[in-house]
Design a protein around this motif. Structure first.
Motif, short mmCIF file in Angstrom:
data_model
loop_
_atom_site.label_atom_id
_atom_site.label_comp_id
_atom_site.label_asym_id
_atom_site.label_seq_id
_atom_site.Cartn_x
_atom_site.Cartn_y
_atom_site.Cartn_z
N UNK A 60 -38.85 3.31 -11.45
CA UNK A 60 -39.48 2.23 -12.57
C UNK A 60 -38.93 0.93 -12.51
N UNK A 61 -39.72 -0.17 -12.39
CA UNK A 61 -39.30 -1.38 -12.09
C UNK A 61 -38.54 -1.83 -13.46
N UNK A 62 -37.70 -2.51 -13.48
CA UNK A 62 -36.97 -3.13 -14.76
C UNK A 62 -37.17 -4.63 -15.29
N UNK A 63 -37.01 -5.38 -14.25
CA UNK A 63 -37.04 -6.72 -14.58
C UNK A 63 -38.00 -7.55 -13.48
N UNK A 64 -38.61 -8.57 -13.77
CA UNK A 64 -39.22 -9.33 -12.68
C UNK A 64 -39.49 -10.93 -13.05
N UNK A 65 -39.62 -11.55 -11.97
CA UNK A 65 -39.80 -13.10 -12.40
C UNK A 65 -41.26 -13.43 -12.69
N UNK A 66 -41.53 -14.56 -12.99
CA UNK A 66 -42.73 -15.26 -13.47
C UNK A 66 -43.63 -15.57 -12.17
N UNK A 67 -44.83 -16.08 -12.30
CA UNK A 67 -45.71 -16.24 -11.11
C UNK A 67 -45.53 -17.71 -10.49
N UNK A 68 -44.42 -18.41 -11.17
CA UNK A 68 -43.96 -19.71 -10.55
C UNK A 68 -42.83 -19.62 -9.26
N UNK A 69 -42.53 -18.30 -9.16
CA UNK A 69 -41.38 -18.06 -8.22
C UNK A 69 -42.34 -17.46 -6.78
N UNK A 70 -41.66 -17.61 -5.68
CA UNK A 70 -41.89 -17.30 -4.41
C UNK A 70 -40.69 -16.72 -3.64
N UNK A 71 -40.81 -16.05 -2.57
CA UNK A 71 -40.00 -15.49 -1.83
C UNK A 71 -40.24 -16.39 -0.50
N UNK A 72 -38.89 -16.98 -0.52
CA UNK A 72 -38.76 -17.82 0.85
C UNK A 72 -38.00 -17.05 1.80
N UNK A 73 -38.90 -16.73 2.94
CA UNK A 73 -38.42 -15.80 4.07
C UNK A 73 -37.53 -16.15 5.05
N UNK A 74 -37.53 -17.72 5.29
CA UNK A 74 -36.55 -18.23 6.31
C UNK A 74 -35.37 -18.40 5.19
N UNK A 75 -34.09 -17.99 5.48
CA UNK A 75 -32.98 -17.75 4.69
C UNK A 75 -32.32 -19.33 5.15
N UNK A 76 -32.60 -19.89 6.31
CA UNK A 76 -31.91 -20.96 6.65
C UNK A 76 -32.71 -22.21 6.14
#
Length: 502
Positions: free
Chosen positions: A362-378
């Protein structure tokens, strides 16, 4: 004109009494008004001494004085009775199911307390139903006290237990406390059990792989979490999985942000702990070590490759930022039930829940649509790159309740919680928004607190008595017609007797 000197003095005294009655205290203004009124009355007596003496020789004056003193005596008796009821109120529960009376289990619990317990209702206004319930507990035993705290008049006290909703009740004994948002008799009784229990629930924290330190008082430490756990009837201790298995006494195990790869023996001990009915929380940070990511994927939780970036402009108003995403959505689960406060994470990795052969995920918490995953950690970019970065919303936490087979059905059901961030409960972030409450809710669910050491209270229905038209008419006549006539009739009879004697 001197005979009218009494009037302003009497008015001042009456105003002082009304002021004190409305504010429920004798403050400086009421005292000054009362003292001024008494001074004016004294001046009136001195100025009209001869008339007063003559008036007292008249039978009418004696009757008036007797009436005044009788009235004052009657009012004083009512005041004493009201004061006694205020300090030790008496109530009668005439409902068929006794729904307004504490159960014998709760009464026995309160009467057997060996330590003092306080209950505070926080809010801007008093909740009458909650106050009645707290007062019932206070009446049941001398060791229980209750009070109301105005969050606007006492902000410092409210901040000590923040976040506080309007109507939240905090139950405490000594340095231990529990917060209750949905105030019921079972919840209050269970909270009293928790804060007065001599034995603490042991919560273990893994160490040896670069996890956050329990006694570390820096921003990345968990010393504040350790203090909060101690105040809420939990005891935190360290466990080194390289040296020994997880002790059976650990009601929950937390792996908080390992920075080095876990060894095969540590995974074996984690799986053995889960197999025996253990409760595990794994808090990870980007970049997630490959072995740990593969182990979590086996349970149906796949960590992302990068970190979540928050672009919502409103995030700054609550202390969030580009690399500190906020959880704005919560899913239906025992951990997040009734939880509506924003939480702030830091350098969080998104989680991708999939299917699990071990149980219900079961998922517990999530962000909003204004977020994104930045794949490049540098990268330092706070703008998503088309075709590479993954847009939101993203899952920040997942809970897994594992099922048992027929052979081991008698053992406790294993539980696991995975968070894509470990910083949210460190000293730097735990006091922000609802972070502290979310961490405590996670620990409570893992430790099985939602079904442990609770008071069993049957569901007593609210069976109302319906009045007929004749009954309503009779009630109306008695309360508004007969009762007010009693003192009037007594007064007229007294006046008639006085005239016959005169």
């Amino acid at each position: 004109m001197k005979k009218y000197i009494f009037l302003p003095g009497g008015v001042l005294v009456v105003v002082a009494l009304l002021w004190a009655a409305l504010t429920l205290r004798w403050d400086r203004g009421a005292i000054m008004l009362g003292a001024g009124g008494l001074l004016v009355l004294a001046l009136g007596i001195a100025a009209n001494a001869a008339e007063i003496r003559a008036w007292f020789r008249d039978p009418r004056g004696v009757f008036a004085v007797n009436t005044v003193f009788s009235t004052l005596l009657f009012v004083g008796a009512l005041g004493v009775v009201n004061a006694m009821v205020a300090f030790r109120p008496i109530s009668f529960d005439w409902t068929q199911t006794g729904r307004n009376t504490l159960t014998q289990e709760s009464v026995t619990l309160v009467q057997g307390l060996k330590a003092d317990v306080w209950m505070k209702q926080f809010g801007r206004t008093r909740d009458a139903q909650v106050e009645d319930l707290l007062r019932a507990f206070a009446r049941a035993g001398s060791r229980v006290t209750m009070s109301f705290v105005d969050v606007e008049a006492a902000p410092a006290e409210a901040r000590a237990y923040a976040p506080i909703k309007n109507g939240t009740v905090v139950v405490g004994s000594g340095d231990k406390f529990r917060k209750i948002d949905q105030v019921t008799e079972p919840a209050l009784a269970t909270a009293i059990l928790h804060v007065t229990s001599a034995s603490d629930v042991l919560v273990c924290f893994a160490t040896g792989d670069g996890e956050h330190g329990l006694q570390d008082q820096s921003g990345v430490g968990l010393s504040e979490l350790t203090r909060v756990l101690g105040a809420t009837n939990y005891r935190a201790d360290r466990v080194n999985l390289l040296q020994s298995p997880v002790p059976e006494s650990c009601r929950a195990l937390v792996v908080a942000g390992p920075t080095t790869a876990l060894q095969p023996v540590e995974y074996e001990r984690l799986e053995a702990y889960l197999g025996s009915g253990g409760r595990l929380a794994v808090l990870i940070d980007p970049p997630v070590e490959a072995g740990l990511a593969a182990w979590l994927t086996k349970y149906g939780v796949a960590p992302g490759q990068g970190m979540i970036i928050e672009t919502n402009p409103a995030a700054q108003s609550v202390g969030a930022g580009p690399e500190s995403p906020m959880a704005v959505g919560y899913f239906a689960h025992a951990i997040t039930q009734g939880f509506e406060v924003t939480t702030i994470f830091h350098r969080a990795v998104p989680l991708v829940p999939g299917s699990s052969d071990y149980g219900r995920l079961t998922p517990l918490a999530g962000t909003g649509r204004e977020s994104f995953e930045r794949v490049d950690l540098m990268s330092q970019s706070i703008q998503p790159r088309e075709g590479r970065d993954r847009p939101g919303p993203h899952i920040l936490a997942v809970a897994l309740e594992m099922t048992r087979g027929s052979k081991d059905a008698a053992l406790p059901s294993p539980r696991m919680v995975v968070f894509g961030d470990s910083d949210f409960m460190t000293n730097a972030f735990i006091t922000r928004q609802g972070n502290r409450d979310l961490a405590l809710r996670m620990v409570a669910w893992l430790a099985g607190e939602e079904d442990a050491r609770t008071i069993a209270v049957s569901n007593r229905q609210n069976r109302r008595t319906a009045l007929s038209i004749q009954g309503k008419t009779l009630l109306y006549v008695v309360t508004l017609g007969v009762l007010p006539l009693i003192p009037l009739t007594a007064g007229l009879a007294q006046l008639y007797r006085a005239k016959r004697k005169g």
